[in-house]
Enzyme design. Sequence first.
Site, mmCIF file in Angstrom:
data_model
loop_
_atom_site.group_PDB
_atom_site.id
_atom_site.type_symbol
_atom_site.label_atom_id
_atom_site.label_comp_id
_atom_site.label_asym_id
_atom_site.label_seq_id
_atom_site.Cartn_x
_atom_site.Cartn_y
_atom_site.Cartn_z
ATOM 1 N N GLY A 137 0.802 -1.227 0.000
ATOM 2 C CA GLY A 137 0.000 0.000 0.000
ATOM 3 C C GLY A 137 0.834 1.276 0.000
ATOM 4 O O GLY A 137 2.069 1.238 -0.059
ATOM 5 N N VAL A 157 1.306 3.520 2.405
ATOM 6 C CA VAL A 157 2.160 3.621 3.597
ATOM 7 C C VAL A 157 3.216 2.510 3.582
ATOM 8 O O VAL A 157 4.387 2.738 3.891
ATOM 9 C CB VAL A 157 1.294 3.556 4.885
ATOM 10 C CG1 VAL A 157 2.164 3.505 6.130
ATOM 11 C CG2 VAL A 157 0.350 4.752 4.941
ATOM 12 N N SER A 165 -2.166 -10.451 -3.123
ATOM 13 C CA SER A 165 -0.717 -10.324 -3.302
ATOM 14 C C SER A 165 0.066 -11.528 -2.792
ATOM 15 O O SER A 165 1.206 -11.758 -3.232
ATOM 16 C CB SER A 165 -0.218 -9.087 -2.543
ATOM 17 O OG SER A 165 -1.004 -7.961 -2.866
ATOM 18 N N CYS A 221 -2.648 11.103 10.318
ATOM 19 C CA CYS A 221 -1.707 11.913 9.541
ATOM 20 C C CYS A 221 -1.960 13.420 9.621
ATOM 21 O O CYS A 221 -1.084 14.205 9.269
ATOM 22 C CB CYS A 221 -1.698 11.452 8.088
ATOM 23 S SG CYS A 221 -3.334 11.257 7.388
ATOM 24 N N GLN A 264 -6.280 18.241 2.879
ATOM 25 C CA GLN A 264 -5.508 17.000 2.918
ATOM 26 C C GLN A 264 -5.272 16.413 1.531
ATOM 27 O O GLN A 264 -6.163 16.361 0.681
ATOM 28 C CB GLN A 264 -6.235 15.988 3.810
ATOM 29 C CG GLN A 264 -6.327 16.475 5.249
ATOM 30 C CD GLN A 264 -7.006 15.502 6.197
ATOM 31 O OE1 GLN A 264 -7.779 15.932 7.040
ATOM 32 N NE2 GLN A 264 -6.720 14.224 6.099
ATOM 33 N N GLY A 302 -3.342 10.604 1.113
ATOM 34 C CA GLY A 302 -3.833 10.235 2.444
ATOM 35 C C GLY A 302 -4.951 9.218 2.384
ATOM 36 O O GLY A 302 -5.288 8.590 3.388
ATOM 37 N N GLU A 326 -12.296 11.456 10.224
ATOM 38 C CA GLU A 326 -11.069 12.246 10.398
ATOM 39 C C GLU A 326 -11.236 13.341 11.475
ATOM 40 O O GLU A 326 -10.335 13.560 12.283
ATOM 41 C CB GLU A 326 -10.720 12.889 9.050
ATOM 42 C CG GLU A 326 -9.302 13.375 8.928
ATOM 43 C CD GLU A 326 -8.311 12.250 8.610
ATOM 44 O OE1 GLU A 326 -8.707 11.075 8.604
ATOM 45 O OE2 GLU A 326 -7.138 12.578 8.393
ATOM 46 N N HIS A 345 -0.221 17.408 3.854
ATOM 47 C CA HIS A 345 -1.456 17.924 4.457
ATOM 48 C C HIS A 345 -1.196 19.341 4.990
ATOM 49 O O HIS A 345 -0.280 19.555 5.798
ATOM 50 C CB HIS A 345 -1.904 17.040 5.613
ATOM 51 C CG HIS A 345 -2.449 15.703 5.202
ATOM 52 N ND1 HIS A 345 -2.656 15.323 3.898
ATOM 53 C CD2 HIS A 345 -2.869 14.653 5.962
ATOM 54 C CE1 HIS A 345 -3.162 14.095 3.865
ATOM 55 N NE2 HIS A 345 -3.293 13.670 5.100
ATOM 56 N N ASN A 388 2.270 13.715 4.709
ATOM 57 C CA ASN A 388 1.343 12.764 5.333
ATOM 58 C C ASN A 388 1.794 11.320 5.305
ATOM 59 O O ASN A 388 1.481 10.556 6.215
ATOM 60 C CB ASN A 388 -0.045 12.870 4.698
ATOM 61 C CG ASN A 388 -0.024 12.749 3.200
ATOM 62 O OD1 ASN A 388 0.540 13.607 2.522
ATOM 63 N ND2 ASN A 388 -0.641 11.718 2.657
HETATM 64 N N1 NAP Z 1 -2.047 7.202 3.357
HETATM 65 C C1 NAP Z 1 -1.739 7.932 4.421
HETATM 66 O O1 NAP Z 1 -1.300 9.091 4.305
HETATM 67 C C2 NAP Z 1 -1.939 7.382 5.815
HETATM 68 C C3 NAP Z 1 -1.450 8.123 6.888
HETATM 69 C C4 NAP Z 1 -1.591 7.631 8.196
HETATM 70 C C5 NAP Z 1 -2.212 6.432 8.419
HETATM 71 N N2 NAP Z 1 -2.700 5.722 7.364
HETATM 72 C C6 NAP Z 1 -3.331 4.406 7.677
HETATM 73 O O2 NAP Z 1 -2.408 3.387 7.259
HETATM 74 C C7 NAP Z 1 -3.127 2.259 6.767
HETATM 75 C C8 NAP Z 1 -2.725 1.981 5.325
HETATM 76 O O3 NAP Z 1 -3.073 3.106 4.517
HETATM 77 P P1 NAP Z 1 -2.660 3.201 2.971
HETATM 78 O O4 NAP Z 1 -2.959 4.593 2.591
HETATM 79 O O5 NAP Z 1 -1.306 2.672 2.774
HETATM 80 O O6 NAP Z 1 -3.735 2.191 2.306
HETATM 81 P P2 NAP Z 1 -3.615 1.374 0.941
HETATM 82 O O7 NAP Z 1 -2.742 2.056 -0.029
HETATM 83 O O8 NAP Z 1 -5.014 1.065 0.551
HETATM 84 O O9 NAP Z 1 -2.876 -0.010 1.391
HETATM 85 C C9 NAP Z 1 -3.537 -0.968 2.184
HETATM 86 C C10 NAP Z 1 -2.653 -2.175 2.422
HETATM 87 O O10 NAP Z 1 -3.406 -3.128 3.210
HETATM 88 C C11 NAP Z 1 -3.408 -4.391 2.495
HETATM 89 N N3 NAP Z 1 -4.689 -5.077 2.705
HETATM 90 C C12 NAP Z 1 -5.933 -4.678 2.317
HETATM 91 N N4 NAP Z 1 -6.840 -5.613 2.650
HETATM 92 C C13 NAP Z 1 -6.164 -6.622 3.259
HETATM 93 C C14 NAP Z 1 -6.527 -7.887 3.790
HETATM 94 N N5 NAP Z 1 -7.799 -8.303 3.807
HETATM 95 N N6 NAP Z 1 -5.552 -8.666 4.339
HETATM 96 C C15 NAP Z 1 -4.260 -8.264 4.326
HETATM 97 N N7 NAP Z 1 -3.841 -7.086 3.822
HETATM 98 C C16 NAP Z 1 -4.789 -6.274 3.290
HETATM 99 C C17 NAP Z 1 -3.219 -4.045 1.022
HETATM 100 O O11 NAP Z 1 -2.723 -5.191 0.347
HETATM 101 P P3 NAP Z 1 -3.059 -5.467 -1.227
HETATM 102 O O12 NAP Z 1 -2.220 -4.500 -2.024
HETATM 103 O O13 NAP Z 1 -2.640 -6.886 -1.419
HETATM 104 O O14 NAP Z 1 -4.519 -5.241 -1.409
HETATM 105 C C18 NAP Z 1 -2.220 -2.913 1.137
HETATM 106 O O15 NAP Z 1 -0.930 -3.440 1.312
HETATM 107 C C19 NAP Z 1 -4.616 2.582 6.917
HETATM 108 O O16 NAP Z 1 -5.070 2.034 8.135
HETATM 109 C C20 NAP Z 1 -4.643 4.107 6.963
HETATM 110 O O17 NAP Z 1 -5.738 4.626 7.670
HETATM 111 C C21 NAP Z 1 -2.563 6.143 6.071
#
Ligand code: NAP
Length: 370
Positions: free
Chosen positions: A13, A15, A40, A144, A171, A175, A197, A237, A322
């Site tokens: 993902g 992050v 994956s 974030c 934002q 994010g 949020e 952000h 972020n």
């Molecule tokens: N983006 C930001 O700026 C940010 C900042 C702070 C906190 N966060 C938090 O960090 C977390 C990840 O955010 P992100 O933005 O990186 O999200 P993302 O891009 O959607 O990535 C999600 C990750 O979780 C995996 N995943 C989804 N469903 C799953 C399942 N059933 N079993 C195992 N793995 C699974 C995905 O794997 P696949 O690729 O295989 O689907 C991917 O590796 C979230 O909780 C979010 O709230 C994000």
Amino acid sequence: MEKIDVAVLGATGTVGQKFILLLQNHPYFEVRELVASERSAGKSYAEACNWKQDIPIPKNAGQLRVKGIEEDLKSRILFSGLDSSVAGTAETRYAEDGHLVISNSSNHRMDPQVPLVIPEINSEHFQLIYSQQHRGAIVTNPNCSTIFLTMAIAPLHREFGVEAVNVTTLQAISGAGHPGVPSLDILGNVIPYIGGEEEKMETEPLKILGALSGDVIEPVPIKISAQCNRVPVYDGHTETLSIKLTSNPSLAEVRRVLDGFSGLPQELGLPSAPEKPILVLDDPDRPQPARDSWLEKGMATIIGRLRPCPVLGIKMVILGHNTVRGAAGAAILNAETMVRQGYLKNGDRLPKGQRRTRTPSLSESDRASG
Ligand SMILES: NC(=O)c1ccc[n+]([C@@H]2O[C@H](COP(=O)([O-])OP(=O)(O)OC[C@H]3O[C@@H](n4cnc5c(N)ncnc54)[C@H](OP(=O)(O)O)[C@@H]3O)[C@@H](O)[C@H]2O)c1
């Protein structure tokens, strides 16, 4: 120092990719395992991941086989960027199995026994891990937007007392993860709603700034009102805020306190610590996400437009990266702090169950002192 084996959960993902990037050649940690969804699992990371970073996938990570969430892990520390739909249960299970889980997800942030830490502000809250019933432990970093807001109000609260904050966020799209918000919804547009949020921004800072009393955190009585918006910005952000202080310092005093702020990561010279956790810019049109998000390697809170507010007293604009300080970088800095504070050493500073554990992950002899 021998490196500690770590895994990245949610490695494919937004992050997760930032974890891979920031952990490359890290002096304390070696990425050994990667976890993502069943989509994956079984593939090499290079094959499974839709890599979106500015440099190629680090070779060692690209060759690792992605594991599914049900598979057992060997690594001592698990950095979690799991989707919140699965993070709650999965992180608890990993902690029960004896791992130290350092999470970005919101699921456990407000659990009374789970530390929610910005190490410049409340590293003493790490002690809460001793009251967790797991053989390992869960530690979290803030939302974030919360992290930059809290970094801005913490030094002011210490010095002058903060009574109330009114904050509006702008934002970035990153994010929302990948693929996130559809382009037709966000291009040329502003979306004045990000689910959950505002509640996070209004509650998480109160826990972070709260006092640890025994194994309970007494939240600070600051009133925060947050309005959160998604804007067509790639990374970074921005937040505009007005603050009501208890005392009435001059703007110059406020600027001095913000600009002079420093904490434990700076004192310890941790590898991911920004030299200055808060940078105050004086140009009238800064900070800007496209220009300033990467200052201090993306690990600082950038503050500008410090000026009087006719309603609450002072106002300013803040900015932070972020996915770096707002996510992966924050988790890595927490882990570095815990290593240097001795939380991963054998002995009396381990989580309770760990001393009796037969699980190899957390109970290995210390391999990262220093
Ligand atoms: N983006 C930001 O700026 C940010 C900042 C702070 C906190 N966060 C938090 O960090 C977390 C990840 O955010 P992100 O933005 O990186 O999200 P993302 O891009 O959607 O990535 C999600 C990750 O979780 C995996 N995943 C989804 N469903 C799953 C399942 N059933 N079993 C195992 N793995 C699974 C995905 O794997 P696949 O690729 O295989 O689907 C991917 O590796 C979230 O909780 C979010 O709230 C994000």
